[in-house]
Every structure is written in C-alpha cells, then in structure tokens.
Design an enzyme around this catalytic site. Structure first.
Site, PDB file in Angstrom:
ATOM      1  N   CYS A  59       0.811  -1.215   0.000  1.00  0.00           N
ATOM      2  CA  CYS A  59       0.000   0.000   0.000  1.00  0.00           C
ATOM      3  C   CYS A  59       0.846   1.268   0.000  1.00  0.00           C
ATOM      4  CB  CYS A  59      -0.931   0.000   1.204  1.00  0.00           C
ATOM      5  SG  CYS A  59      -1.957   1.478   1.302  1.00  0.00           S
ATOM      6  N   HIS A  62     -27.714  21.307   0.084  1.00  0.00           N
ATOM      7  CA  HIS A  62     -27.808  21.852  -1.279  1.00  0.00           C
ATOM      8  C   HIS A  62     -26.861  23.038  -1.463  1.00  0.00           C
ATOM      9  CE1 HIS A  62     -29.837  22.697  -5.066  1.00  0.00           C
ATOM     10  NE2 HIS A  62     -29.894  23.970  -4.697  1.00  0.00           N
ATOM     11  N   TYR A  67      -9.446  -3.013 -10.521  1.00  0.00           N
ATOM     12  CA  TYR A  67      -9.010  -1.783  -9.858  1.00  0.00           C
ATOM     13  C   TYR A  67      -7.745  -1.200 -10.486  1.00  0.00           C
ATOM     14  CZ  TYR A  67     -11.775  -3.072  -5.612  1.00  0.00           C
ATOM     15  OH  TYR A  67     -12.753  -3.387  -4.712  1.00  0.00           O
ATOM     16  N   ARG A  93     -10.234  -9.391 -21.076  1.00  0.00           N
ATOM     17  CA  ARG A  93     -10.730 -10.651 -21.628  1.00  0.00           C
ATOM     18  C   ARG A  93     -12.246 -10.796 -21.536  1.00  0.00           C
ATOM     19  NH1 ARG A  93      -9.090 -15.091 -16.925  1.00  0.00           N
ATOM     20  NH2 ARG A  93     -10.173 -14.025 -15.221  1.00  0.00           N
ATOM     21  N   ALA A 139     -13.206   1.457  -2.986  1.00  0.00           N
ATOM     22  CA  ALA A 139     -13.193   2.491  -4.016  1.00  0.00           C
ATOM     23  C   ALA A 139     -12.250   2.099  -5.145  1.00  0.00           C
ATOM     24  CB  ALA A 139     -12.753   3.829  -3.425  1.00  0.00           C
ATOM     25  N   GLU A 151     -26.673  15.197  -2.276  1.00  0.00           N
ATOM     26  CA  GLU A 151     -28.056  15.343  -1.844  1.00  0.00           C
ATOM     27  C   GLU A 151     -28.982  14.368  -2.573  1.00  0.00           C
ATOM     28  OE1 GLU A 151     -30.189  19.020  -3.036  1.00  0.00           O
ATOM     29  OE2 GLU A 151     -28.347  19.504  -4.129  1.00  0.00           O
ATOM     30  N   CYS A 204      -1.494   1.692  -3.017  1.00  0.00           N
ATOM     31  CA  CYS A 204      -2.529   2.720  -2.819  1.00  0.00           C
ATOM     32  C   CYS A 204      -1.988   4.147  -2.742  1.00  0.00           C
ATOM     33  CB  CYS A 204      -3.310   2.447  -1.538  1.00  0.00           C
ATOM     34  SG  CYS A 204      -3.402   0.745  -1.014  1.00  0.00           S
ATOM     35  N   GLU A 227      -7.348   2.152 -12.793  1.00  0.00           N
ATOM     36  CA  GLU A 227      -6.723   3.308 -12.165  1.00  0.00           C
ATOM     37  C   GLU A 227      -5.534   3.810 -12.968  1.00  0.00           C
ATOM     38  OE1 GLU A 227      -8.097   2.365  -7.565  1.00  0.00           O
ATOM     39  OE2 GLU A 227      -6.175   1.617  -8.274  1.00  0.00           O
TER      40      GLU A 227
END
Length: 461
Positions: free
Chosen positions: A43, A438, A179, A200, A343, A443, A48, A183
């Site tokens: 990481c 808002h 991922y 693939r 994520a 929202e 990451c 990325e």
C-alpha cells in the site's frame, strides 16, 4: 517467562503486520518484525498511496480544461514526469520512515531481512540470525500475477515497475479490467498518454454492480481511453524502444509500454511453510485461516493479502489489530468481512459498499432500486459531458438499505460516510428523513423517493 526468544515474530512489514506488531507490543509482548524490502508494504511503497498521488497529478489536466467555463484563461500547461516521480518517491520515503519509527516507539524490534521457517517455532533470517518465537504472524502480502507465459512476456511491466519508469510513455497498452488496470489507465490518460485497455471479459470491473460497470466504461471512453474487451494480449514484440501487442482477435496495438494488471497472488513461496506445517487454501492459493486468522498450526496466524480473502489495506489492518487483541490482549475479536466499503480511483471514481443489485436479487425476495444519472453542477459551466451515477439497493420487505454505489467526483469520500449508515442498518426512510445539503451531488442520496425498479423473486416450484 517462555523459552522462546520472542513472544511474537511477524513476517512482513506491510499494513497488517505493522499494526499487529504495534498492538501486540503495546500489550507488553516481546515483538520482532522482519521486512526484506521496505516497511509500509504494498500500500505505502508500491500501491494505494503512490497511485493516489499519481491520480491527483492526473486530475490537474481536467481542472485546467474545465477552468475556461468559469472565466479562467490559463497558459499552456506542461507536465514533467521526472518531477512527479521524484516528489512521489520523497513522500513514500517519508512515510516509510514513519512506519519504522512507530514500530520502534511501540517497543517492537525491526530487522531488514527475509525470514524463513526452519520449524514451526524457528525462523532463520537472511542476516544469518536464528530466532525462536512462541507465536508467528505471516503478513507477506501479495504480488502481481502476469498469468500464463506468452511470447514476449519479458517486455511486460506490472504495477511494481510502473512507479519507477524512467521515460514517460506517449502510448501505453494495459491489460486488465479491475481496480489497478482502470486506475492506471485513468492516470496515464489524464497525463496525456494514448491509452488502450485490453480485457478478456465482456465488460470491465467484474463483480461490481452492472450499472456501475456500464457507466464507468462509457465515461472512460468519453475521456479518450480505448477499451477493447473480449480479447487478450497473445504476444508482445519489441522494436527498439517500442512494442507491439498482438491481440487474440487478430489486431495489434503499438505502444511505448505494455503493462499487465490482471490479478495478484499471495506471497507464499520460499517461506518454508512446509517445514512449519502450514496449509494453503486450495480454493485461492492463500494461507488457510479461520475466523481468528489462525492457520492449521495453533500458534501461527496470517493476515492480509497473503490469505487472499479480501485484498484491501484496511482489511489487513483490521485483521492484524484483531489478531493482537485476541492473542495478546485476551479480548477475542472476529473481523466482520461484510459490507466493506471500497473504491476504485479511476476517472470517474467509484465508491461502493454493500450488495450489488444482482447479489441482492439473488438473496432477497423483494428488492427496490433507486437510481439517478445526472450532470453535476460543475459540468454545466465547464462544458464537460461527464455524468454522475448514484444507486441505492433496498430490501423491499424491511426497507433496509443493502447497498450504495456511486460513480463520480469524490465517490470514495461519500461512500465512506454512507458505509456508516449501512453498517448501522439504516432504512430508506432514514435516508429520506435526512435533510438534503444543497447544492451538492450527494443530496441525491436523500432525495431519490421513487424506485426506478422493483423486483420480486419468484418462489421455486
């Protein structure tokens, strides 16, 4: 007192191993941790963190492009790869130092060496030292997998090498649809590189919600990434400083770099596991463990990617902490692997937690879907054609929110917060009763009142 040199020996100085070592030392255990490369693991050193830094660099081009719609006239911008890499390396070195320092402050002894089992309680270090341990934690992580050997595989780089390219590529071919592939495709595309993504399967992000998969693909293609699915790279030819990737569909793509990001496998080779009697999980090749991360050998444990359960840094950290609490804090802790937020730092960014629509429909009798696809307020001024997707999966019988999927700016940040609500078993009524903030994209999560689809599972006859 035991007759062992240490109470705990940790193999691997990544996120899981470091957390376990620190917590165990805090409980008064005599801890030694060995790392043969650099503390911080995948990481921090080659995953990451550096990837996020490069992603942030790639976003600048979009910001510059969008600025004109807001009245800004910006001179032509120039990007320098060597500066980015040098600054990234400086930051990674700083973080590595923090990891090592925190271990020592906690009272753990660190050693830069490879550790291999000689027997279930004995480790031999590459320095020549031999250490006996009452408990051993294996936290060696994973590494890129290139798959089956193909002609020219020696010309292919992985996510390890991509962080240290000396020359900035003008064209890159990336094989993979998960991922890491997405990325880096987004990173290089944002930096102005001609990117071709090969996968693939019939669509990228296998295992993600189908609406998310379709939306991300469409947005990446609008941004200029060429996506070629249902094919693979069969061979790679080198021509001086350039390469040709020959594909299974008969076509070929010229590039300055060819990168494979088709998966990772656990780092289990060469550890002497057979001498310790530690078994692997035949289903995934990782070290087999129970709910407490214990292997088949009572005093040996394993956490993180080496178990090949859920290969995410926060999972490894939580597993390492739970191990130390259980074994040295005498507070048995079982890590809950359900509803883990995750994520994809592609462009557009993806944040997801809980069940996909497909998984929910297979598990629950009634499933309600709430979905919205819109242009964010920034795009209305910048002229960008980018769109945001937000989707809630709801149990139609109990009103509980089962999953949330977001594609768009800051999707990861939003999903982290929504994950708390889902963990607390929030209902759709709870979302509806929450006042909207808002004007924000978020929202929409509390203003979607009408289901876009309702599914009722037919009873088996």
């Amino acid at each position: 007192m035991t007759n062992f040199d240490v109470d705990l020996f940790v193999i691997g100085g990544g996120s899981g191993g470091v957390r376990a070592a620190r917590i165990a030392a805090g409980y008064g255990a005599r801890v030694m941790i060995a790392e043969e490369y650099r503390f911080g693991g995948t990481c921090v050193i080659r995953g990451c963190v550096p990837k996020k830094l490069m992603m942030l660099a790639s976003l600048v081009s979009t910001e510059v492009k969008d600025a004109a719609g807001f009245g800004w006239t910006i001179p032509e911008a120039n990007f320098d790869w060597t500066t980015l890499i040098a600054n990234k390396d400086k930051e990674i070195a700083r973080l590595e130092g923090i990891y090592a320092t925190n271990l020592e402050k906690a009272g753990a002894r660190t050693v830069k060496a490879r550790a291999v089992f000689e027997d279930p309680h004995t480790l031999r270090l590459s320095t020549g030292e031999k250490v006996t341990a009452e408990h051993v934690l294996i936290a060696t992580g994973g590494m890129p997998n290139h798959g089956a050997a193909i002609p020219g595989i020696e010309h292919v780089i992985s996510s390890n090498e991509v962080f240290h390219l000396e020359k900035f590529p003008e064209r890159i071919v990336i094989q993979g649809g998960g991922y890491i592939a997405l990325e880096f495709a987004s990173i290089f595309n944002g930096l102005g590189v001609d990117v071709t993504l090969i996968y693939r399967g019939d669509n990228i992000l296998r295992g993600f919600d189908e609406d998310v998969r379709r939306h991300v693909r469409g947005e990446m293609e609008k941004a200029g990434v060429t996506l070629l699915t249902s094919c693979t790279v069969d061979r790679v030819e080198r021509h001086g400083d350039t390469f040709t990737a020959h594909l299974s569909n008969g076509s070929s793509v010229a590039a300055d770099q060819v990168m494979f990001a088709i998966g990772r496998h656990p780092c289990v080779n060469g550890l002497g596991l057979e001498k310790a009697g530690v078994s692997l999980n035949p289903a995934n090749g990782g070290i087999a463990v129970d709910e407490h991360s214990r292997t088949n050998v009572a005093h040996i444990y394993a956490v993180g990617d080496v178990t090949h359960r859920i290969n995410l840094t926060p999972v490894a950290i939580r597993e390492g902490h739970a191990f130390a609490d259980t074994v040295f804090g005498h507070k048995p802790v079982v890590v809950d692997h359900d509803s883990i937020p995750t994520a994809v730092f592609s462009q557009p960014q993806v944040g997801t937690v809980g069940l996909t629509e497909e998984a929910a429909r297979a598990r629950y009798d009634r499933v309600d879907i709430y979905k919205v696809d819109f242009r964010p307020i920034k795009a209305t001024m910048s002229g960008s054609e980018s769109r945001v997707l937000m989707k809630l999966i709801v149990d139609g019988s109990t009103d509980r929110v089962l999953g949330c999927h977001i594609v768009g700016p800051e999707a990861a940040e939003l999903t982290q917060v929504v994950a708390i609500a889902i963990r607390m078993k929030a209902t759709k009524a709870d979302f509806d009763a929450t006042m909207a903030l808002h004007p924000t994209s978020a929202e929409e999560l509390v203003t979607m009142r009408t289901p876009t689809a309702r599914h009722v599972r037919q009873a088996a006859e």
